[in-house]
Design a protein around this motif. Sequence first.
Motif, mmCIF file in Angstrom:
data_model
loop_
_atom_site.group_PDB
_atom_site.id
_atom_site.type_symbol
_atom_site.label_atom_id
_atom_site.label_comp_id
_atom_site.label_asym_id
_atom_site.label_seq_id
_atom_site.Cartn_x
_atom_site.Cartn_y
_atom_site.Cartn_z
ATOM 1 N N PHE A 148 1.130 4.394 -2.475
ATOM 2 C CA PHE A 148 0.913 5.749 -1.967
ATOM 3 C C PHE A 148 2.071 6.668 -2.343
ATOM 4 N N THR A 157 2.009 7.518 -5.890
ATOM 5 C CA THR A 157 1.020 8.570 -6.131
ATOM 6 C C THR A 157 1.598 9.940 -5.828
ATOM 7 N N PHE A 159 -4.335 7.046 -4.271
ATOM 8 C CA PHE A 159 -4.925 6.892 -2.954
ATOM 9 C C PHE A 159 -5.642 8.177 -2.630
ATOM 10 N N ILE A 181 -6.747 7.271 3.185
ATOM 11 C CA ILE A 181 -5.658 7.487 4.138
ATOM 12 C C ILE A 181 -6.227 7.741 5.533
ATOM 13 N N ASP A 197 -7.514 10.863 -0.023
ATOM 14 C CA ASP A 197 -7.327 11.280 1.363
ATOM 15 C C ASP A 197 -8.296 10.549 2.280
ATOM 16 N N HIS A 211 0.833 -1.212 0.000
ATOM 17 C CA HIS A 211 0.000 0.000 0.000
ATOM 18 C C HIS A 211 0.865 1.259 0.000
ATOM 19 N N GLN A 212 1.913 1.244 0.811
ATOM 20 C CA GLN A 212 2.760 2.432 0.900
ATOM 21 C C GLN A 212 3.536 2.674 -0.393
ATOM 22 N N ARG A 225 -1.075 16.329 3.925
ATOM 23 C CA ARG A 225 -1.969 15.344 4.547
ATOM 24 C C ARG A 225 -1.846 15.323 6.066
#
Length: 120
Positions: free
Chosen positions: A51, A54, A62, A67, A64, A47-48, A112
Motif C-alpha cells: 500500500f 502504491t 491497492f 482499503i 480504495d 499488505h501495508q 483516503r
Amino acid sequence: METNLFDKYGGFSTVSKIVMRLYDKLLDDDDVGPFFDDVDMPKLIDHQTKFVATLMGGPASFSDTHIERAHRNLDIEPLHFDRLKALVDETLREFDVEDEDIEAVLAEFEARRDILVGAS
C-alpha cells in the motif's frame, strides 16, 4: 526522466523498512495500538508495504474499495487517523525523506480519510 518517490527512496527495500518501523510505533501507541490486537502482523505488514509503495508511485496497487473492505468493521475516528498521519510523518523523517515528499505521501493518506474514518 522524473523518478517517483518509490524509486527515489530505494524501492521495496526501503519501503519495507519504513513500514516495519511505522508498525513498531503504531503497536506502541495508546490510541491506535489496540486496533492491531489479534491481527496477523506479517500479513498486515506485507499488505501495508504494498500500500505504501502504491502511495509512493510504486508498482503495487491497492484500490480504495480494498482499503474500505479491510477497515469496514473498525471504529476509526478522526483522532486515530490523525495519529496515524503523525506517526507516518515522524517515521518518514527518520528515513530522511524530504519535506515535500512527506507532504505528498501524507496527502495520499488524507485522500483516503473518508473511506477509513467512520467506515464501520
